[in-house]
Design a protein around this motif. Structure first.
Motif, mmCIF file in Angstrom:
data_model
loop_
_atom_site.group_PDB
_atom_site.id
_atom_site.type_symbol
_atom_site.label_atom_id
_atom_site.label_comp_id
_atom_site.label_asym_id
_atom_site.label_seq_id
_atom_site.Cartn_x
_atom_site.Cartn_y
_atom_site.Cartn_z
ATOM 1 N N CYS A 1 12.839 10.306 -0.726
ATOM 2 C CA CYS A 1 11.677 10.645 0.120
ATOM 3 C C CYS A 1 11.514 12.153 0.280
ATOM 4 O O CYS A 1 12.479 12.863 0.551
ATOM 5 C CB CYS A 1 11.859 9.993 1.485
ATOM 6 N N ILE A 2 10.288 12.635 0.070
ATOM 7 C CA ILE A 2 10.026 14.077 0.266
ATOM 8 C C ILE A 2 9.277 14.333 1.575
ATOM 9 O O ILE A 2 8.793 15.425 1.824
ATOM 10 C CB ILE A 2 9.226 14.667 -0.921
ATOM 11 N N LYS A 3 9.161 13.289 2.384
ATOM 12 C CA LYS A 3 8.586 13.406 3.732
ATOM 13 C C LYS A 3 7.144 13.913 3.727
ATOM 14 O O LYS A 3 6.757 14.733 4.554
ATOM 15 C CB LYS A 3 9.462 14.305 4.600
ATOM 16 N N CYS A 4 6.386 13.442 2.753
ATOM 17 C CA CYS A 4 4.994 13.886 2.692
ATOM 18 C C CYS A 4 4.147 13.166 3.736
ATOM 19 O O CYS A 4 3.093 13.649 4.118
ATOM 20 C CB CYS A 4 4.417 13.652 1.298
ATOM 21 N N GLY A 5 4.613 12.021 4.203
ATOM 22 C CA GLY A 5 3.901 11.320 5.270
ATOM 23 C C GLY A 5 2.749 10.445 4.803
ATOM 24 O O GLY A 5 2.024 9.895 5.631
ATOM 25 N N ILE A 6 2.590 10.299 3.492
ATOM 26 C CA ILE A 6 1.457 9.493 3.003
ATOM 27 C C ILE A 6 1.592 8.037 3.459
ATOM 28 O O ILE A 6 0.633 7.432 3.934
ATOM 29 C CB ILE A 6 1.351 9.593 1.457
ATOM 30 N N CYS A 7 2.819 7.477 3.361
ATOM 31 C CA CYS A 7 3.041 6.092 3.765
ATOM 32 C C CYS A 7 2.684 5.904 5.244
ATOM 33 O O CYS A 7 2.037 4.938 5.633
ATOM 34 C CB CYS A 7 4.491 5.687 3.503
ATOM 35 N N VAL B 1 0.836 -1.209 0.000
ATOM 36 C CA VAL B 1 0.000 0.000 0.000
ATOM 37 C C VAL B 1 0.873 1.263 0.000
ATOM 38 O O VAL B 1 0.644 2.191 -0.775
ATOM 39 C CB VAL B 1 -0.967 0.009 1.205
ATOM 40 N N CYS B 2 1.908 1.249 0.818
ATOM 41 C CA CYS B 2 2.768 2.446 0.888
ATOM 42 C C CYS B 2 3.486 2.682 -0.435
ATOM 43 O O CYS B 2 3.541 3.796 -0.943
ATOM 44 C CB CYS B 2 3.758 2.324 2.039
ATOM 45 N N ALA B 3 4.004 1.598 -0.993
ATOM 46 C CA ALA B 3 4.763 1.733 -2.233
ATOM 47 C C ALA B 3 3.886 2.241 -3.374
ATOM 48 O O ALA B 3 4.301 3.098 -4.169
ATOM 49 C CB ALA B 3 5.389 0.387 -2.601
ATOM 50 N N THR B 4 2.649 1.750 -3.434
ATOM 51 C CA THR B 4 1.755 2.167 -4.503
ATOM 52 C C THR B 4 1.384 3.640 -4.360
ATOM 53 O O THR B 4 1.190 4.353 -5.355
ATOM 54 C CB THR B 4 0.450 1.335 -4.457
ATOM 55 N N ASN B 5 1.281 4.111 -3.124
ATOM 56 C CA ASN B 5 0.821 5.486 -2.918
ATOM 57 C C ASN B 5 1.945 6.513 -2.816
ATOM 58 O O ASN B 5 1.683 7.711 -2.756
ATOM 59 C CB ASN B 5 -0.048 5.552 -1.671
ATOM 60 N N CYS B 6 3.168 6.041 -2.780
ATOM 61 C CA CYS B 6 4.280 6.997 -2.651
ATOM 62 C C CYS B 6 4.418 7.825 -3.926
ATOM 63 O O CYS B 6 4.614 7.257 -5.013
ATOM 64 C CB CYS B 6 5.594 6.255 -2.380
ATOM 65 N N GLU C 1 0.603 7.648 7.034
ATOM 66 C CA GLU C 1 -0.839 7.731 7.250
ATOM 67 C C GLU C 1 -1.534 6.456 6.757
ATOM 68 O O GLU C 1 -2.529 6.022 7.329
ATOM 69 C CB GLU C 1 -1.437 8.943 6.501
ATOM 70 N N MET C 2 -1.002 5.859 5.675
ATOM 71 C CA MET C 2 -1.726 4.770 5.034
ATOM 72 C C MET C 2 -1.438 3.396 5.619
ATOM 73 O O MET C 2 -2.241 2.477 5.488
ATOM 74 C CB MET C 2 -1.428 4.750 3.534
ATOM 75 N N CYS C 3 -0.297 3.229 6.248
ATOM 76 C CA CYS C 3 0.084 1.905 6.738
ATOM 77 C C CYS C 3 -0.862 1.454 7.845
ATOM 78 O O CYS C 3 -1.029 2.126 8.854
ATOM 79 C CB CYS C 3 1.517 1.913 7.257
ATOM 80 N N LYS C 4 -1.487 0.288 7.633
ATOM 81 C CA LYS C 4 -2.443 -0.208 8.625
ATOM 82 C C LYS C 4 -1.749 -0.983 9.726
ATOM 83 O O LYS C 4 -2.382 -1.418 10.682
ATOM 84 C CB LYS C 4 -3.463 -1.120 7.926
ATOM 85 N N ALA D 1 3.830 0.073 10.534
ATOM 86 C CA ALA D 1 5.195 -0.353 10.214
ATOM 87 C C ALA D 1 6.059 0.815 9.756
ATOM 88 O O ALA D 1 7.286 0.729 9.765
ATOM 89 C CB ALA D 1 5.167 -1.433 9.136
ATOM 90 N N VAL D 2 5.397 1.914 9.367
ATOM 91 C CA VAL D 2 6.180 3.081 8.962
ATOM 92 C C VAL D 2 6.519 3.884 10.213
ATOM 93 O O VAL D 2 5.640 4.223 11.007
ATOM 94 C CB VAL D 2 5.416 3.948 7.948
ATOM 95 N N VAL D 3 7.789 4.145 10.391
ATOM 96 C CA VAL D 3 8.244 4.824 11.603
ATOM 97 C C VAL D 3 8.675 6.246 11.253
ATOM 98 O O VAL D 3 9.427 6.459 10.305
ATOM 99 C CB VAL D 3 9.449 4.065 12.222
ATOM 100 N N ARG D 4 8.155 7.194 12.012
ATOM 101 C CA ARG D 4 8.566 8.590 11.820
ATOM 102 C C ARG D 4 9.449 8.983 12.986
ATOM 103 O O ARG D 4 9.064 8.845 14.135
ATOM 104 C CB ARG D 4 7.322 9.484 11.764
ATOM 105 N N GLN D 5 10.648 9.478 12.676
ATOM 106 C CA GLN D 5 11.560 9.855 13.759
ATOM 107 C C GLN D 5 12.088 11.254 13.571
ATOM 108 O O GLN D 5 12.355 11.651 12.452
ATOM 109 C CB GLN D 5 12.736 8.888 13.804
#
Lengths: 615, 348
Positions: free
Chosen positions: A597-603, A572-577, A605-608, A611-615
Motif C-alpha cells: 500500500c502506498i496510502k494514496c487513499g483511492i480505496c 471496486v477498491c481492488a480494481t482501482n488500487c 474515497e471509492m468505497c461506497k 468499509a475502508v478504514v483509515r487510522q
C-alpha cells in the motif's frame, strides 16, 4: 476639457451601459474570470449569437469577488436591470442566449442575481449571502465598471476626491485621512495619515511615493483584483498621497506575475495623463505627478518596504535595518512614503465623502473596511470586503457558507504565511488589528484560509514554513537557517520521525527567529508553527508519541485496512488500487497488503460502504 | 569632539560621535559577539549576534546598526538576548562543518570565538551541509561554500572598498550563496584577485592556498611592488613568508593590498631568485659585485654615447620605483645620457 465636462461625458457613457439600446453582455474578465474560461466562453457566445443573427454588444468588467461562481456574465436587456449568470458553461451560455436574450425569460435557477431589486424569484445582488454582510469601499467599482474605460470610473465619482483634495492644503488632506482612521492595509496597520505627516515634515527633495503592489501571500489576491478591476482608484489614491506628502514622482512596484494588472495600469496611466488627471499641472492646480511602473522579479521579500526600495534602485532585494525609516531616508536616500494598493484604493472615497464617513465603519482602533481573500474548505470562496469588527464566524459561515461538504470547520489561518491559525472556538472574535494579534495571528494583507476537520495542523504549519523558508532572502541568519531548521523538524514529525523534545525545540527556535530576525518576514514566519502548537499541541504529540495523524493527512502515520464486517466484496477498491495491494474473492471481504500500500487513499474515497478504514 | 557617555550592562562607557553601540563597546574592551561587522564596512545587521536590549527601543536592535546616543542604556547580557544569540549560533553551527582542526582559520576564526563566548555545546538541531563544491578556479585562494555563513563581508568589501562588485549573493534563503555574475567560477569573472575578500572572511570559507601554518613572528614592511607604498604585515616562519596581510593602521592603504602584494611575494624565498648581479664572461653568466656590475654598465653607456651620440640611449622606467626614483631616472637619461627617449611602463 474641464473636469465638469469630463464628468458629463462620463455620465452619458455610463448611461449607455445601464440602459443599452441593444442587449449588453458584460463578462468578468479579471485573471480569475479568464482562468475560469471566461474568454473562451465569450468567444463561443459571440459566434453563436452571430450565427443566429442576434444583435448584442459585449464588454469586459473586472472581478465581483464571487470566485466560487466564476465564470460569470451580466446581461443587460434594454429597459431592464442587469442579470448575473454564474458558473457558466458553453451549453449553459447557449441556453441563456435563447431563453433570456431572445425571449427575456429566466429559466429555472440559471440566474444568480439581479443587479437591482429582486425579480421573479431571482434575488437582488446585494441580498446574496456572500454580498449581504459586505461593505465594498476599496472594491467599490470592481466587477461593476469596465477597467479600461476612464469614463466608467469618472461616472462613479472618480477623481472627485482628488478634485476636492487639490482645493485643500496638503495638511488638510492629511488631517482628513487622520480623521478617517485609515491604517496601512499591507499588513502592519500603521496609521496612514501619520505616515504621510512624517514624510511631509522630512527634509530633502525630491520626495517619492511608492505604491506597493508586490502582493505575495499565497492565496491572497486583493491587490490584483483592484489593479485589474479598477486601476484608476489606485492612481487617484496615489495622486492624493503624493499631493499630501509633496512628491512629484511615484513608482508602482508591481510583481511581473500580474501581467493583466500591469497592462491595465499602464493604460490607466496613459488615460489619466491624457486627461490631465496625472502629469503636469493636474486639473490646473499646479501640482505635478509622474508615475512609473517597476516590475518585481518574483521575490516575496520585495513586498518588505526596504527590500522593495533596494529593488527599485537596482540592487538585490534585501531588507535593511530601520531606522532610518523610509519617511526620512527612503528611495535613493530621499523621503519616501510607501502605501499598499488597498490603502490607496480606499483614499478617493475618503476624500470625496470625508474621513468621518469612513471612520463610521469598524472598531475603535481599526476603522473602516478590510478586504479578505476567502479560500480553503469553505463553500463560497472569493474576495470580500467587510467592516472591521465583524466576527470570524460571520465571515466563515454567513458570507462563506461554512463547509461545502458538511465537515466541521476547525480553524482559520489569517494573514497568510506570516499569520496564525485561529481555532473555531475563537470564532466570536471580532476581526481587527489588535484582536488578531492578541491570539497570535495578524491581519496581514488579508488572506483567510478556512481549514476543516480533515486538515492536519502540523502539515499546515509545515506548508507555510516551506513557503517562508523558500522566500527568506538569506541575509540574516535566524530567518535563513531558523525557517529551514523548523521546516526540517516539521517534515520529520509529519514523516513519523519526530523526536521527544521537538515541540519544545520548535517553540524555542520559533521565539528566537521571531525576536532575532532582521525584517518582518522572519519576524512573523514562526507564527503558523507557534499558533498551531498553542492551540493544537495534542496533534503534535499524537504525531510524535503515538505516531498517528488523526486528520488522515500525513501518509507515514496512517494505515488503511478493510473492515470485514462491512465489506461486501464489490471489488471496486481492488480494481482501482494502483499497486494491486488489495486482494480477495468477489462477494467476500477483501484485504489490503500494507507492505504494498502506498496510502494514496483511492480505496478510501471509492468505497461506497465505508468499509475502508483509515487510522 | 565631544565624547558620548552611555552604559552597557550598568558599566559606563564613552563613545566617539557617530560610533555604533558595537564599535564603542568593542573599543572599551567589552566583547559582543559579532560576525558580519567589519570596521571598514557599512553596518549590515545580518548575523544578528550583536542583538542587545536598549531602553526605550522596541524589540532587540542590533548593536552594529544602532548609533550611540547620550545616556543610552544598553543591556547585552540579559537572558532573552543570550537566548536569541545562542539559538542563532546553534543554527549557524548546525550548518557548519565541524572540521576546525584541519581548517586554515583554526584559532583565528570569528565563528569559533563567538561560539565559545555563547557556550554552544552539542547541537540539538538537525545538522545540514550545503552540497556545493569548492570554487577552486582562482590560483591564489579557494572558496569553501560549506563554511560560508553569508555575512557578506566579502561581497561588501569588494563593492564598498575595492569598488569592483565582482561577487554578490545569488539565490534566496538557505539556497543563497556568494557568486560572481551568472554563476561563473571566480577566475572567469571580473575579479582582480586582490584577496581583500579572503582577508575579511570571518571563517575559513575563503582561504589562501598553502597558508595553513601559523607564523612565528610578524614583520611590518612596505610592499616592494609599486610606488604606492602599501604597508604590509608579513607573517614569518623559519625565515619564510607564510602570511601576508595589509596593515590596517597604515593610512596609505588602510589594510588593502592588491594581487601582487598579497600573493606575489613567493619570489622572496625562490630558489631561482638572483641575489647578486651576473656578468656574462666567455658566454657564461658569472656572479659579480654591484661595483663591478655598475662600472660595466657605466662604461658601456659612455662608449655608446661617444660612438653614436646620447640619442642612441633610451630609458624605460618602472612603476615598481617610487616617484622620486622615477624623477632621478629621467634626470639621468635626459641630463646624464643626453637623450630625450624616456618612457614609463604605466603609459604603455
Amino acid at each position: 476639457m474641464r473636469f465638469e465636462q469630463l464628468q458629463a461625458r462620463a455620465k452619458k457613457a455610463w448611461q449607455e451601459v445601464v440602459s443599452p439600446q441593444i442587449p449588453l453582455i458584460r463578462m468578468g474578465m479579471a485573471t480569475c474570470g479568464r482562468a475560469a474560461g471566461g474568454q473562451e466562453l465569450l468567444q463561443a457566445f459571440q459566434e453563436e449569437l452571430a450565427k443566429n443573427k442576434i444583435q448584442a454588444q459585449f464588454s469586459e468588467v473586472g472581478c465581483l469577488g464571487l470566485c466560487y461562481a466564476e465564470p460569470m456574465a451580466e446581461i443587460i436587456l434594454p429597459g431592464r436591470p442587469g442579470v448575473l449568470f454564474a458558473k457558466l458553461t458553453p451549453a449553459k451560455m447557449k441556453k441563456i442566449g435563447e431563453d433570456y436574450l431572445v425571449h427575456g425569460k429566466i429559466v429555472g435557477d440559471s440566474a444568480l442575481a439581479v443587479m437591482g431589486p429582486a425579480r421573479n424569484g431571482t434575488p437582488a445582488f446585494t441580498d446574496l449571502p456572500m454580498v449581504k454582510g459586505q461593505q465594498r469601499t476599496a472594491l467599490r467599482n470592481c466587477g461593476i465598471i469596465d477597467p479600461t474605460n476612464l469614463d466608467h470610473y469618472l461616472a462613479h465619482d472618480g477623481y472627485v476626491g482628488l478634485k476636492r483634495a487639490l482645493s485643500l492644503s496638503p495638511d488638510e488632506v492629511i488631517a482628513e485621512v487622520k480623521t478617517s482612521g485609515l491604517r496601512g492595509r499591507g499588513g502592519a496597520g500603521f496609521p496612514t495619515g501619520q505616515k504621510w505627516e512624517f514624510c511631509r515634515k522630512a527634509t530633502g527633495t525630491p520626495k517619492y511615493l511608492i505604491c506597493n503592489a508586490d502582493e505575495g501571500d499565497p492565496g491572497a489576491f486583493m491587490d490584483r483584483s483592484v489593479l485589474e478591476s479598477d486601476p484608476h482608484s489606485v492612481l487617484e489614491g496615489m495622486a492624493l498621497a503624493a499631493y499630501a506628502i509633496g512628491a512629484e514622482h511615484g513608482y508602482i512596484y508591481c510583481r511581473a506575475e500580474y501581467p493583466l494588472a500591469l497592462e491595465r495600469l499602464d493604460l490607466a496611466i496613459r488615460q489619466a495623463t491624457e486627461h490631465n488627471l496625472l502629469g503636469d499641472n493636474i486639473l490646473g492646480s499646479g501640482f505635478n505627478l509622474h508615475l512609473k511602473i517597476k516590475m518585481g522579479a518574483g521575490a516575496f521579500v520585495c513586498g518588505e518596504e526596504t527590500a522593495l526600495m533596494a529593488s527599485i534602485e537596482g540592487r538585490r532585494g534585501m531588507p535593511r535595518t530601520r531606522p532610518p525609516f523610509p519617511a526620512n531616508q527612503g528611495l535613493f536616500g530621499k523621503p519616501t512614503t510607501i502605501n499598499n494598493v488597498e490603502t490607496l484604493a480606499n483614499l478617493p472615497p475618503i476624500l470625496a465623502k470625508g474621513g468621518a464617513w469612513y471612520a463610521g465603519f469598524g472598531t475603535e482602533k481599526s476603522k473602516g473596511t478590510k478586504t479578505f481573500a476567502l479560500a480553503g474548505k469553505v463553500d463560497r470562496t472569493g474576495l470580500i470586503e467587510v467592516p472591521m469588527g465583524i466576527t470570524l464566524k460571520e465571515i466563515v459561515f454567513d458570507i462563506g457558507g461554512g463547509s461545502p461538504i458538511g465537515k466541521k470547520i476547525k480553524a482559520v489561518q489569517t494573514g497568510g504565511p506570516s499569520g496564525g491559525c485561529i481555532p473555531a472556538e475563537l470564532f466570536d472574535l471580532p476581526v481587527d488589528y489588535e484582536r488578531l494579534a492578541a491570539v497570535g495571528s495578524i491581519m496581514g494583507s488579508g488572506g483567510m484560509v478556512v481549514l476543516d476537520e480533515n486538515t492536519c495542523m502540523v502539515d499546515v504549519a509545515r506548508y507555510f514554513l516551506e513557503f517562508t523558508k523558500n522566500e527568506s532572502c538569506g541575509k540574516c541568519a535566524p530567518c535563513r537557517l531558523g525557517t529551514r531548521q523548523m521546516h526540517e523538524i516539521l517534515t520529520d514529525i509529519c514523516a513519523g520521525r519526530g523526536r521527544p523534545g521537538d515541540i519544545e525545540l520548535l517553540e524555542e527556535i520559533g521565539a528566537a527567529v521571531r525576536k532575532g530576525s532582521l525584517c518582518a518576514l522572519g519576524g512573523t514566519a514562526p507564527n503558523p508553527v507557534l499558533t498551531t502548537i498553542q492551540h493544537y499541541r495534542h496533534e503534535y504529540e499524537q504525531h510524535i508519541q503515538d505516531q498517528r495523524c488523526f486528520a488522515g493527512v500525513c501518509k507515514a502515520l496512517i494505515t488503511y485496512s478493510i473492515n470485514a464486517e462491512t465489506c461486501n466484496g464489490c471489488r471496486v477498491c481492488a480494481t482501482n488500487c494502483p499497486q494491486q495491494a488489495i486482494s480477495g474473492e468477489k462477494k467476500k471481504p477483501h484485504v489490503i497488503d500494507t507492505a504494498l500500500c502506498i496510502k494514496c487513499g483511492i480505496c478510501y474515497e471509492m468505497c461506497k460502504f465505508d468499509a475502508v478504514v483509515r487510522q | 569632539m565631544e565624547e558620548i557617555k552611555f552604559t552597557i550592562d550598568g558599566q559606563e562607557v564613552t563613545a566617539k560621535p557617530g560610533q555604533s553601540v558595537l564599535e564603542a563597546t568593542l573599543a572599551a574592551g567589552i566583547y559582543i559577539p559579532n560576525l558580519c561587522y567589519d570596521p571598514k564596512l557599512e553596518p549590515y545587521g545580518g548575523c544578528r549576534l550583536c542583538v542587545v536590549e536598549i531602553e526605550g527601543m522596541r524589540g532587540l536592535p542590533t548593536a552594529c546598526t544602532t548609533k550611540v546616543t547620550p545616556g543610552m542604556k544598553v543591556r547585552s547580557e540579559t537572558p532573552e538576548v543570550h537566548q536569541v544569540r545562542k539559538i542563532t549560533m546553534e543554527l549557524l553551527v548546525a550548518d557548519h562543518p565541524l572540521e576546525c582542526l584541519t581548517c586554515s582559520l583554526n584559532q583565528r576564526c570569528d565563528l569559533q570565538k563567538a561560539a565559545a563566548f555563547l557556550g554552544v555545546d552539542q547541537s540539538r538541531l538537525r545538522r545540514s551541509e550545503r552540497a556545493l563544491a569548492n570554487d577552486e578556479s582562482n590560483p591564489f585562494f579557494v572558496r569553501d561554500f560549506k563554511k560560508c555563513i553569508l555575512c557578506a563581508r566579502c561581497v561588501r568589501v569588494c563593492s564598498e572598498v575595492r569598488g569592483l562588485g565582482a561577487i554578490d549573493m545569488a539565490k534566496r534563503g538557505y539556497e543563497a550563496f556568494i557568486s560572481p555574475f551568472a554563476g561563473l567560477p571566480i577566475a572567469d569573472s571580473i575579479c582582480e584577485s586582490c584577496g581583500e575578500c579572503v582577508d575579511h572572511c570571518p571563517t575559513g570559507a575563503l582561504y589562501v592556498r598553502g597558508e595553513a601554518i601559523l607564523p612565528g613572528k610578524e614583520v611590518k614592511t612596505i610592499c616592494p611592488y609599486c610606488g604606492v607604498g602599501c604597508q604590509m604585515v608579513l607573517g614569518i616562519r623559519q625565515n619564510r613568508i607564510v602570511k601576508v596581510l595589509g596593515d590596517l593602521t597604515y593610512p596609505v592603504n588602510s589594510g588593502s593590498l592588491c594581487v601582487k602584494g598579497r600573493f606575489g611575494l613567493d619570489f622572496a624565498s625562490s630558489e631561482d631568485r638572483l641575489k647578486t648581479p651576473l656578468i656574462k664572461k666567455n658566454g657564461q653568466l658569472v656572479e659579480a659585485t654591484w661595483d663591478e656590475a655598475l662600472d660595466l654598465v657605466a662604461s658601456r653607456f659612455k662608449e655608446i654615447k661617444k660612438k653614436h651620440g646620447g640619442q642612441a640611449i633610451a630609458g624605460l622606467c618602472s612603476a615598481k620605483a617610487t616617484n622620486e626614483e622615477n624623477y632621478l631616472f629621467q634626470k639621468f637619461i635626459r641630463a646624464g645620457a643626453g637623450s630625450p627617449h624616456i618612457d614609463h611602463c604605466a603609459r604603455l
